[in-house]
Design an enzyme around this catalytic site. Structure first.
Site, short mmCIF file in Angstrom:
data_model
loop_
_atom_site.label_atom_id
_atom_site.label_comp_id
_atom_site.label_asym_id
_atom_site.label_seq_id
_atom_site.Cartn_x
_atom_site.Cartn_y
_atom_site.Cartn_z
CD GLU A 164 -9.00 -9.26 -3.67
OE1 GLU A 164 -7.84 -9.60 -3.33
OE2 GLU A 164 -9.87 -8.90 -2.86
CG ASN A 207 -3.74 -2.18 6.88
OD1 ASN A 207 -3.64 -1.84 5.72
ND2 ASN A 207 -4.74 -2.92 7.34
CE LYS A 238 -3.99 -2.20 2.26
NZ LYS A 238 -5.00 -2.09 3.36
CE1 TYR A 249 -9.47 -2.98 0.05
CE2 TYR A 249 -8.49 -1.15 -1.15
CZ TYR A 249 -8.36 -2.24 -0.30
OH TYR A 249 -7.12 -2.60 0.18
CG HIS A 279 -5.48 -6.26 -0.31
ND1 HIS A 279 -6.70 -6.32 0.28
CD2 HIS A 279 -5.52 -7.14 -1.34
CE1 HIS A 279 -7.46 -7.20 -0.38
NE2 HIS A 279 -6.76 -7.71 -1.38
P1 ATP Z 1 -7.06 -6.14 3.39
O1 ATP Z 1 -8.43 -6.42 2.78
O2 ATP Z 1 -6.52 -4.78 3.05
O3 ATP Z 1 -6.09 -7.24 3.15
P2 ATP Z 1 -8.12 -6.96 5.91
O4 ATP Z 1 -8.77 -8.07 5.16
O5 ATP Z 1 -7.24 -7.31 7.07
O6 ATP Z 1 -7.23 -6.08 4.96
P3 ATP Z 1 -10.66 -5.61 5.79
O7 ATP Z 1 -11.66 -5.76 6.89
O8 ATP Z 1 -10.88 -6.33 4.50
O9 ATP Z 1 -9.21 -5.93 6.39
O10 ATP Z 1 -10.53 -4.05 5.50
C1 ATP Z 1 -9.92 -3.61 4.31
C2 ATP Z 1 -9.01 -2.45 4.63
O11 ATP Z 1 -9.80 -1.35 5.06
C3 ATP Z 1 -8.00 -2.68 5.76
O12 ATP Z 1 -6.83 -3.32 5.34
C4 ATP Z 1 -7.72 -1.26 6.20
O13 ATP Z 1 -6.77 -0.63 5.33
C5 ATP Z 1 -9.07 -0.59 6.01
N1 ATP Z 1 -9.82 -0.56 7.26
C6 ATP Z 1 -10.41 -1.60 7.88
N2 ATP Z 1 -11.01 -1.22 9.03
C7 ATP Z 1 -10.77 0.11 9.14
C8 ATP Z 1 -11.13 1.11 10.10
N3 ATP Z 1 -11.82 0.80 11.19
N4 ATP Z 1 -10.70 2.37 9.87
C9 ATP Z 1 -9.99 2.69 8.76
N5 ATP Z 1 -9.63 1.81 7.82
C10 ATP Z 1 -10.00 0.54 8.01
MG MG Z 2 -9.92 -7.77 3.35
#
Ligand code: ATP
Ligand code: MG
Length: 140
Positions: A128, A114, A11, A51, A117
């Site tokens: 994806e 974070n 990211k 997304y 992804h």
């Molecule tokens: P990713 O899909 O990016 O691999 P993940 O599966 O661990 O991560 P998801 O629940 O799919 O998490 O959320 C997608 C992304 O949205 C997260 O990686 C993060 O960047 C963002 N995100 C998730 N929760 C929050 C939140 N509470 N506040 C801000 N951003 C968030």
């Molecule tokens: Mg995810």
């Protein structure tokens, strides 16, 4: 377990801090092979489409604006149980909850910024991967 492929994104918070090589080393040390990789800068519309499943979530605007804020490295990782293994290497979504040695524990700035992804299931991985790569670009 079978050999799988998963879509990974390094990211903008990580590309900005020049962490691409250190993150790739984590994948390779875990036995994941980078079989496709390119650095791109997503438009806001491209990030929103990627997304789409999160459109109703309160963080959708913040997430998509962030993902379009700078370069990302999109990549396909291949290996035994690659989808699960990659998510183990990534660590928990919120770096405060991530295990020691994971990418997010070492590099993530916050739950939003974070660093990586990773696809969460075989069906989403296939969709994806096809979003970013043609079959000709996957060189296992
Ligand atoms: P990713 O899909 O990016 O691999 P993940 O599966 O661990 O991560 P998801 O629940 O799919 O998490 O959320 C997608 C992304 O949205 C997260 O990686 C993060 O960047 C963002 N995100 C998730 N929760 C929050 C939140 N509470 N506040 C801000 N951003 C968030
Ligand atoms: Mg995810």
């Amino acid at each position: 377990m079978a050999i799988e492929r998963t879509l990974s994104i390094i990211k903008p918070d990580a590309t900005r801090r020049n962490l691409t090589g250190r993150i790739n080393a984590k994948f390779e040390e875990a036995g994941l092979r980078i079989i496709a990789q390119k650095r791109i800068h997503l438009t806001l519309a491209q990030a929103q489409k990627f997304y789409e499943v999160h459109r109703e979530r309160p963080f959708f605007g913040e997430l998509t604006t962030f993902m379009a804020s700078g370069p990302v490295v999109v990549q396909v990782l291949e290996g035994e149980a690659a989808i699960t293994r990659n998510r183990e290497v990534m660590g928990a979504t919120n770096p405060a909850n991530a295990a020691a040695g994971t990418i997010r524990k070492e590099f993530a700035l916050s739950v939003g910024e974070n660093s990586v992804h990773g696809s969460d299931a075989p069906e989403t991985a296939a969709v994806e991967i096809a979003y970013f790569f043609s079959g000709l670009e996957l060189v296992g």
